[in-house]
Design a protein around this motif. Sequence first.
Motif, short mmCIF file in Angstrom:
data_model
loop_
_atom_site.label_atom_id
_atom_site.label_comp_id
_atom_site.label_asym_id
_atom_site.label_seq_id
_atom_site.Cartn_x
_atom_site.Cartn_y
_atom_site.Cartn_z
N HIS A 7 -1.86 12.49 3.02
CA HIS A 7 -2.99 11.68 3.48
C HIS A 7 -2.91 11.29 4.94
N GLN A 8 -1.71 11.36 5.58
CA GLN A 8 -1.60 11.02 6.99
C GLN A 8 -1.42 12.26 7.86
N ALA A 9 -1.59 13.45 7.31
CA ALA A 9 -1.32 14.67 8.05
C ALA A 9 -2.42 15.00 9.04
N ASP A 10 -3.65 14.55 8.81
CA ASP A 10 -4.75 14.90 9.69
C ASP A 10 -5.66 13.70 9.89
N THR A 85 -7.97 1.63 6.44
CA THR A 85 -7.15 2.70 5.85
C THR A 85 -5.66 2.53 6.10
N GLY A 86 -5.29 1.58 6.98
CA GLY A 86 -3.89 1.46 7.37
C GLY A 86 -3.51 2.44 8.45
N GLU A 87 -4.47 3.26 8.93
CA GLU A 87 -4.23 4.24 9.98
C GLU A 87 -5.01 3.82 11.23
N ASP A 88 -4.73 4.50 12.36
CA ASP A 88 -5.59 4.31 13.53
C ASP A 88 -7.02 4.69 13.15
N THR A 89 -7.95 3.80 13.45
CA THR A 89 -9.34 4.03 13.06
C THR A 89 -10.25 3.75 14.25
N ARG A 124 -7.24 6.67 1.16
CA ARG A 124 -6.16 6.45 2.12
C ARG A 124 -5.75 4.98 2.15
N ALA A 125 -6.72 4.08 2.02
CA ALA A 125 -6.40 2.66 1.96
C ALA A 125 -5.52 2.36 0.75
N PHE A 126 -5.82 3.00 -0.39
CA PHE A 126 -5.01 2.81 -1.60
C PHE A 126 -3.61 3.37 -1.39
N LEU A 127 -3.52 4.58 -0.86
CA LEU A 127 -2.22 5.22 -0.67
C LEU A 127 -1.38 4.47 0.36
N GLN A 135 -9.14 -2.93 -6.93
CA GLN A 135 -9.91 -3.25 -5.74
C GLN A 135 -10.69 -2.03 -5.24
N ALA A 136 -10.06 -0.85 -5.30
CA ALA A 136 -10.74 0.36 -4.84
C ALA A 136 -12.00 0.62 -5.65
N GLU A 137 -11.91 0.46 -6.98
CA GLU A 137 -13.09 0.67 -7.81
C GLU A 137 -14.13 -0.42 -7.57
N ALA A 138 -13.69 -1.61 -7.19
CA ALA A 138 -14.62 -2.69 -6.87
C ALA A 138 -15.45 -2.34 -5.63
N VAL A 139 -14.89 -1.56 -4.73
CA VAL A 139 -15.62 -1.17 -3.52
C VAL A 139 -16.87 -0.39 -3.89
#
Length: 465
Positions: A7-10, A85-89, A124-127, A135-139
């Motif tokens: 999930h963080q490869a690209d 997502t916990g990544e650069d956004t 990605r936020a979940f991972l 919470q993800a399903e609540a989204v």
Amino acid sequence: MNQPGDHQADTIVALSTPRGYSGIGVVRLSGPAALEILRKIFRPAGEKKEPQHREALYGTVVDPETGETLDDGMALLLKAPASYTGEDTVELSLHGSPVVLDMVLRLLIRAGARAATRGEFTCRAFLAGKLDLIQAEAVIDLIEAAGPVGALEARSRLDRRLSDQVQQISDALKDALARIEVFIDFDEDEEDAAPDPLPALRDVLERMGRLCTEARTGRMRREGVRTAIVGKPNVGKSTLFNALMGVDRMIVTPIPGTTRDPVEETFILGGMSFVIIDTAGIRQAGDAIEEEGIRRTRERIDESDLVIAVFDGSLPLDDEDRSVIEACGEKTVVVLLNKADLVHAVEPEAPLFAGRTHLCRRVSAKTGAGMDELRETLQKMGEHKTVIADSDHGGSLNQRCLLLMEEARKPLETLLEDARCGPEPNLEIVSLEVRRSLAPLEEITGERVGEGILERIFERFCVGK
């Protein structure tokens, strides 16, 4: 969807606002190369060369190969891990032109991004541990909410209170399991009596039961109160359906049996969503098609939360009317004596309705008489059915989580029933059954989950979320 480990490869990109003409369209980038890709195509208007963390910077989007300006707008940078997502956004807020936004998306892909798949940002936020699966399903439930009440229910699950309740149940089982297995491993050295896990398991089972009971209320809050309109042919069911919806959705004729197949529509009363189902008339079927329609009517009654039983108030009650009441079973029933604009041949106090219904009133679906009172009644009944007694309630289990919670309850129910009827259970057997109960609990929050389950969950999402 990519493998979880990749999930963080690209860096992924997608349009995060609906397609169509609008004032603003938002394009979102997420991944390790998000800022590098932004540098290639975004030219800040001032002296700054690029936005800082949590800073929005005005500038233009430029094709680096041709030097052509595609649009101007704002670039917002969120550095890892302080992003969704916990990544650069990076989020680009541009003019809401479908043509311009598609041009920018193609430019970003050419600059090194990959088009995101459905729900990949939230996955990605979940991972990354930013959300659990509840919470993800609540989204997506929040995005797809049928009404204000459903939106608030989904929002409450995003606040982790339901997740915490499930986690507390899981932790209680793990604590009980730890005490059991420590005693099993060192029982030769232990002088104390064996631990009694049954009180803790009873408490856990009770908490599981409360969550399962609340799940039906939560389903109504999310999806709407399923309300079946039933009655024998030609009593005005379709006319009533149209009157409630405010449009001529159903064909209305004086010919009995016009409606052959149930039809569903949704409308909102006081923030509560209702799924209204117009059904085929209940009577002795005249042909195979009508018989199938009646069978489906009975299925809709079984699936409903509320039944509106319609009777022709201008004619005496007969055996077919009795069949309608019997078909309602133990459901919550509102009796309507329709055609109030005609002669009154049936009284609300008729013995047929005694003890089987919650309300009996006269209406005229044709003229609208009594319809405002009916809507008010439906709203109050909907509020009553979906009320949450606990002011600190954190939302309810959805269908996936409910099935897993019921699966988790079964081993504990078996253990406690065996203990009630027989000798004290063997601790090794208790340990095995508690482990069986833990597995589905961990799947609810995503502590233990396979890629196939993730794909099924995130396939519900739109591409940009």
